[in-house]
Design an enzyme around this catalytic site. Structure first.
Site, mmCIF file in Angstrom:
data_model
loop_
_atom_site.group_PDB
_atom_site.id
_atom_site.type_symbol
_atom_site.label_atom_id
_atom_site.label_comp_id
_atom_site.label_asym_id
_atom_site.label_seq_id
_atom_site.Cartn_x
_atom_site.Cartn_y
_atom_site.Cartn_z
ATOM 1 N N SER A 104 0.995 -0.970 -0.028
ATOM 2 C CA SER A 104 -0.566 0.000 0.282
ATOM 3 C C SER A 104 0.453 0.973 -0.255
ATOM 4 O O SER A 104 1.877 0.838 -0.611
ATOM 5 C CB SER A 104 -0.737 -0.201 0.906
ATOM 6 N N ASP A 263 -3.735 6.415 -3.038
ATOM 7 C CA ASP A 263 -3.014 5.617 -2.558
ATOM 8 C C ASP A 263 -1.498 4.896 -3.513
ATOM 9 O O ASP A 263 -2.127 4.741 -4.957
ATOM 10 C CB ASP A 263 -2.911 4.820 -0.485
ATOM 11 N N ASP A 265 -1.996 1.419 -3.437
ATOM 12 C CA ASP A 265 -2.405 0.058 -4.437
ATOM 13 C C ASP A 265 -3.159 0.589 -4.539
ATOM 14 O O ASP A 265 -4.151 -0.113 -5.383
ATOM 15 C CB ASP A 265 -2.312 -0.975 -3.654
ATOM 16 N N ASP A 267 -6.646 1.999 -3.830
ATOM 17 C CA ASP A 267 -8.050 1.026 -3.416
ATOM 18 C C ASP A 267 -8.587 2.121 -2.306
ATOM 19 O O ASP A 267 -9.780 2.325 -2.344
ATOM 20 C CB ASP A 267 -7.892 -0.419 -2.188
#
Length: 485
Positions: A104, A263, A265, A267
């Site tokens: 992340s 962010d 990743d 999501d």
């Protein structure tokens, strides 16, 4: 004994560690074996879907995980680089267990894994992750208990699984587009900060025509779309205000209608209005929640919305007249489970995670972004005016204090406020929440909860006006820090 201690990297919800010191291809292989045994085999699944973000360590970790899974006679479908919600789409769309390799917003030295069952159902501490950790640790400690990591006779079925590859980006983009009515939008200029993360891949596909979809009336101004896991421009964590500064300046400089930040990743999605001001995730929760509730009511169905307990009271006030609003603890595993239990159409968190029933109860920042764009584009007012409608109160944001005895400090704060405000409502769903709101003046609430991983108390305060919020914030912080001094 192995050099790896998996209790350091396999936590309540995911895997996260420094590569290769804490998390290596060998560890990924052990987790692959354990995942196949704990999740795949009991479900009778024949394959696992695997995706990764742009970090340089991703390919080797995916290859190690695939070795472990295929050693158990299970196939691997590698969907390549994708966002975390892209992996959830693959798991739901194909009805297969899945694993996303990502850390992340963590720095470049890290990587990790987010695991799910078929239909994007999360795998957490109480739903298989603890057992996966135990099995994987045994495999590493014993250099391959029953030979599973070294091709021994008890490694698994005689027939190994296969590895195949498939690009699902276009399917993902088309599915998200199908969930939002984007017709009739006025033209908008939107600055998007991908933070060198996976939004650099997904934004051109969903908001543009890179995946072959029809163009939208959007002029997208890209920022940091180059996929680079070293994050050369800023951390890919828009929750930290410093990481929004470039976007805020660009929105004003380009005279844009809106700014979006994702962010690492991709999501989570954060919103900036045309003045460069950050829009509260609680306001986005209220806006998107009302749109989803309206869609349910138009279909003749009642609606339930989930919100964690530190989202704004505006979420309850605005949505409560139209739907059942259910509070839940902070954390994606809690909100996903509560959504499934209630059949909720939507859920939101203060951290900019947004969950949708029609996306397998999983979180997707990109779908929330589509809703914000549709809402803004369907009316003539600027984003700041739209945000003001959903931001009637003043909040402190989350403030951390280092403490040595979180329980004792919390008890002291509780006793102090119960004595001063005997009519206030006290609950302990997640830490301590004291509410002085309905039928009371002045209106305020605060939540004080301990970190699961650090010696911290996290404070969130909200009130009907800024002066009340500021005084309450300072008073509670004084108690917390004085008591622990």
């Amino acid at each position: 004994m192995s050099d790896f201690d998996l209790s350091r990297i396999i936590k309540a919800y995911d895997v996260r560690g420094i590569v290769p010191k804490e998390f290596s291809a060998r560890v990924a292989e052990a987790v692959g074996v354990a995942f196949a045994r704990v999740v795949v085999a009991p479900e009778g699944a024949s394959r696992v879907v695997v995706g990764r973000d742009m970090r340089d360590s991703g390919p080797d970790l995916v290859a190690g995980f695939a070795r472990g899974v295929t050693s158990q006679g299970v196939d691997v479908l590698d969907v390549g680089m994708c966002s975390t919600d892209g992996l959830y789409f693959a798991s739901g769309h194909l009805d297969a267990p899945g694993v996303m390799f990502t850390a992340s917003h963590n720095p470049a030295a890290y990587n990790g894994m987010k695991l799910c069952r078929a239909g994007a159902r999360p795998v957490g501490q109480d739903t298989g992750l603890a057992e996966i950790r135990e099995i994987a640790q045994e495999l590493l400690d014993d250099a391959g208990v029953d030979g599973a990591l070294d091709g021994g006779e008890d490694a698994g079925p005689a027939a190994r699984g296969s590895v195949s590859r498939r690009d699902l980006l276009g399917d993902y983009a088309g599915f998200l587009r199908s969930l939002v009515d984007l017709s009739g939008m006025r033209p908008l200029k939107v600055v998007v900060d991908a933070g060198n993360g996976m939004a650099g891949l997904t934004v051109p596909a969903v908001l543009g025509d890179a995946a072959g979809l029809a163009g939208l009336p959007l002029e997208v101004v890209p920022m940091y779309f180059e996929l680079d896991g070293t994050f050369p421009n800023h951390e890919a964590n828009p929750l930290e205000p410093a990481n929004l500064l470039d976007l805020q300046a660009a929105v004003v400089a380009h005279e844009a209608d809106l700014g979006l930040a994702f962010d690492g990743d991709a999501d989570r999605c954060f919103v900036v209005d045309e003045t460069g001001a950050a829009v509260s995730p609680s306001a986005v929760t209220a806006l998107v929640g009302l749109r989803e509730v309206a869609r349910e009511k138009a279909a003749g169905r009642s609606a339930t919305v989930i919100a964690n307990l530190i989202t704004s009271r505006a979420v309850t006030d605005l949505l409560g007249a139209e739907a059942d609003v259910v509070r839940t603890r902070v954390g994606h595993s809690f909100i996903k489970q509560t959504m499934a239990d209630h059949g909720a159409v939507f859920g939101g968190e203060h951290s900019a995670h947004y969950y949708f029933r029609d996306f397998w109860y999983a979180d997707t920042g990109m779908l929330a972004a589509l809703h914000v764009l549709a809402a803004l584009g369907s009316q003539p007012h600027p984003a700041s005016a739209l945000a003001d409608m959903y931001t009637p109160y003043t909040a402190s944001g989350e403030i951390n204090s280092t403490v040595t005895d979180a329980a004792a400090v919390t008890d002291h704060v509780r006793a102090t406020y119960q004595a001063a405000y005997p009519d206030a409502v006290v609950d302990t769903l997640d830490g301590l929440t004291i509410t002085h709101w309905d039928g009371h003046h002045p209106k305020w609430w605060f939540n004080l909860r301990a970190s699961n991983t650090e010696p911290l108390l996290r404070l969130n305060v909200e009130a009907a006006d800024h002066d009340i919020m500021t005084k309450l914030r300072d008073d509670v912080l004084s108690l917390v820090r004085k008591e622990d001094a």
